[in-house]
Design a protein around this motif. Structure first.
Motif, short mmCIF file in Angstrom:
data_model
loop_
_atom_site.label_atom_id
_atom_site.label_comp_id
_atom_site.label_asym_id
_atom_site.label_seq_id
_atom_site.Cartn_x
_atom_site.Cartn_y
_atom_site.Cartn_z
N LYS A 155 0.64 -1.34 -0.02
CA LYS A 155 0.05 0.07 -0.02
C LYS A 155 0.92 1.24 0.08
O LYS A 155 2.02 1.35 0.81
CB LYS A 155 -0.90 -0.03 1.21
N GLU A 156 0.38 2.24 -0.75
CA GLU A 156 0.96 3.50 -0.74
C GLU A 156 1.44 4.07 0.63
O GLU A 156 0.54 4.00 1.42
CB GLU A 156 0.44 4.44 -1.59
N SER A 157 2.82 4.76 0.75
CA SER A 157 2.87 4.84 2.00
C SER A 157 2.19 6.23 2.51
O SER A 157 2.07 6.26 3.88
CB SER A 157 4.62 5.27 2.06
N GLY A 158 1.98 7.11 1.72
CA GLY A 158 1.40 8.27 2.12
C GLY A 158 2.23 9.21 2.98
O GLY A 158 3.40 9.19 2.47
N GLY A 159 1.43 10.12 3.60
CA GLY A 159 2.31 11.18 4.28
C GLY A 159 2.82 11.04 5.82
O GLY A 159 2.25 12.03 6.43
N ASP A 160 3.14 9.95 6.04
CA ASP A 160 3.69 9.68 7.41
C ASP A 160 4.79 10.69 7.79
O ASP A 160 5.69 10.70 7.03
CB ASP A 160 3.98 8.45 7.70
N LEU A 161 4.54 11.24 9.07
CA LEU A 161 5.89 12.07 9.73
C LEU A 161 7.02 11.23 9.45
O LEU A 161 8.11 11.82 9.13
CB LEU A 161 5.31 12.65 10.70
N ILE A 162 6.97 10.08 10.17
CA ILE A 162 8.32 9.22 10.28
C ILE A 162 7.73 8.06 9.40
O ILE A 162 6.96 7.43 9.85
CB ILE A 162 8.62 9.11 11.95
N ASN A 163 8.81 7.80 8.67
CA ASN A 163 8.49 6.62 7.90
C ASN A 163 10.01 6.05 7.41
O ASN A 163 10.37 6.41 6.30
CB ASN A 163 7.83 6.94 6.59
N PRO A 164 10.66 5.41 8.23
CA PRO A 164 11.90 4.97 7.94
C PRO A 164 12.07 4.09 6.72
O PRO A 164 13.34 3.64 6.28
CB PRO A 164 12.65 4.38 9.17
#
Length: 416
Positions: free
Chosen positions: A197-206
């Motif tokens: 699934k598309e990651s989107g706009g998470d603030l922290i996404n290592p």
């Protein structure tokens, strides 16, 4: 009953000030509106950022410890010492998986570089090869939009099956269903079994999988020298069991890795134990600075607005001096006069604060119209804070004029 009467009279007087002196009232309340806009606007942005941060941590797991060569939080020590440390490798993963009693899951992953994928005449360059052990999807609660994850048997035998990110799937297949299709990577044929699934706009996404080509460790070992720790070093993630704190987990991890790497008792750790909460703490300090800036910028505007409202109230007292004298002569007590002017000042300031909140609301709508992945919202908590702050400013602005009015001599007031 008395308070209701005073409140009604104060509303009438405040409305008379607004209607009778439109420009003066508007300019006086503008400072409060701008101050509330600055403070509540910053608070709304920071709260939305923190909500996004907490959502990211919940999705990635705030009970996971990452073993790496570099510390995430405090790397102010000897840089050369950190540089010389070995990367965690598959041997560390095996030792941890075998010996940890406080862990529910252990996973290892590494990124050997970028690869090209080909499907018929289409090709995608620059996708990064992500090599992982079987537990990755449960460590990070990864969502697969299409298809599935590997089966245990597919992983164990190193089947030529891979998963790809949403961006890779869109560019490579261009609207065609990707699951089940055969692609080529480095001359080898692979079946696409899943699309993340598309990651989107998470603030922290290592671990942003949008551009990822994910293959199993058992498969990648056939064409990449994964034993070369200096070149293909990776990361080990360890998820705690229910009821186990990350501090307890770290203590056991430290013992297992030191034993696996044969470190002597007096030797320092040649690895770092990190948590996503370290990023949250660092960003928390940043958010605190933003809040302070909001208070400072908005505070100056509010002070200017408070002085302007105080000036309105002094003028109001001057204009109604005779009326105050008549009220006191008819038996009105000092606290009634005091309460009347204080309430009028509070109402004026709350109107200014509501104007500021309206600006914040439309400002958030405008920003959200330009930004798709991240939304800023005016919460009820911040709205009530803005109203409460405006009311407090009203009390301070009206205190001296109200006290002056309440202390007037009725005879002298009626003569003026």
């Amino acid at each position: 009953m008395l308070f209701l009467k005073v409140f009604t009279e104060s509303i009438r007087q405040a409305w008379a000030q607004l209607v009778g002196n439109k420009l003066r009232a508007f300019l006086s309340l503008l400072g409060i509106s701008i101050g509330i806009f600055c403070i509540i606007g910053v608070f709304s942005a920071v709260d939305s950022l923190e909500d996004s941060l907490n959502g990211s941590l919940a999705k990635l797991g705030d009970d996971v410890v990452y073993i790496d060569k570099w510390p995430w939080k405090d790397n102010s020590g000897d840089w050369w010492e950190f540089f010389q440390r070995p990367y965690p490798d598959h041997d560390d993963y095996v030792a941890l998986k075998k010996n940890l009693a406080t862990a529910s899951l252990v996973s290892y992953w590494t990124v050997p570089g970028s690869k090209a994928l080909k499907y018929n005449k289409n090709s995608v360059e620059g996708g990064y090869l992500f090599v992982t052990t079987y537990e990755l999807d449960r460590i990070f609660n990864i969502e697969i939009e299409k298809g599935r994850y590997w089966t245990p048997n597919e992983y164990n035998i190193g089947a030529d099956k891979l998963l790809i990110g949403a961006k890779i799937a869109t560019e490579l297949f261009q609207g065609i269903e990707p699951v089940g299709k055969t692609v080529k990577m480095g001359g080898r044929k692979y079946e696409v079994v899943g699309v993340f699934k598309e990651s989107g706009g998470d603030l922290i996404n290592p671990l942003d999988f949008d551009d990822a080509i994910v293959v199993s460790y058992n498969n990648a070992g056939r064409f990449v020298n994964l034993k070369n720790r200096s070149q293909y070093g990776g990361t080990v993630g360890v998820k705690a069991k229910d009821g186990i704190t990350t501090a307890q987990l770290q203590d056991e991890i430290r013992g297992v890795i030191r034993a696996n790497r044969r470190l002597r008792p007096r030797e320092n750790d040649n690895f770092a134990l990190n948590e996503l909460s370290m990023m949250a703490d660092a960003l928390g300090s940043f958010f605190g600075v933003l809040n302070l800036m909001g208070w400072m910028i908005g505070g100056f505007s509010i002070i200017v607005g408070m002085i302007s409202v105080a000036n309105i109230m002094f003028v109001s007292v001057k204009e109604r001096t005779s009326l105050i004298g008549v009220k006191k002569a008819l038996g009105a007590r000092q606290f009634v006069i005091l309460l009347e002017f204080l309430t009028e000042s509070v109402i004026l300031c709350v109107i200014g604060g509501l104007m500021g909140l309206v600006l914040v609301y439309f400002g958030t709508l405008a920003i959200n119209g330009f930004i798709d992945d991240f939304a800023i919202n005016l919460s009820m908590k911040n709205a009530l804070l803005g109203i409460g702050l405006s009311a407090m400013v009203g009390i301070f602005a009206g205190a001296v004029p109200a006290w002056q009015a309440a202390g007037m001599d009725p005879v002298e007031a009626m003569r003026s």
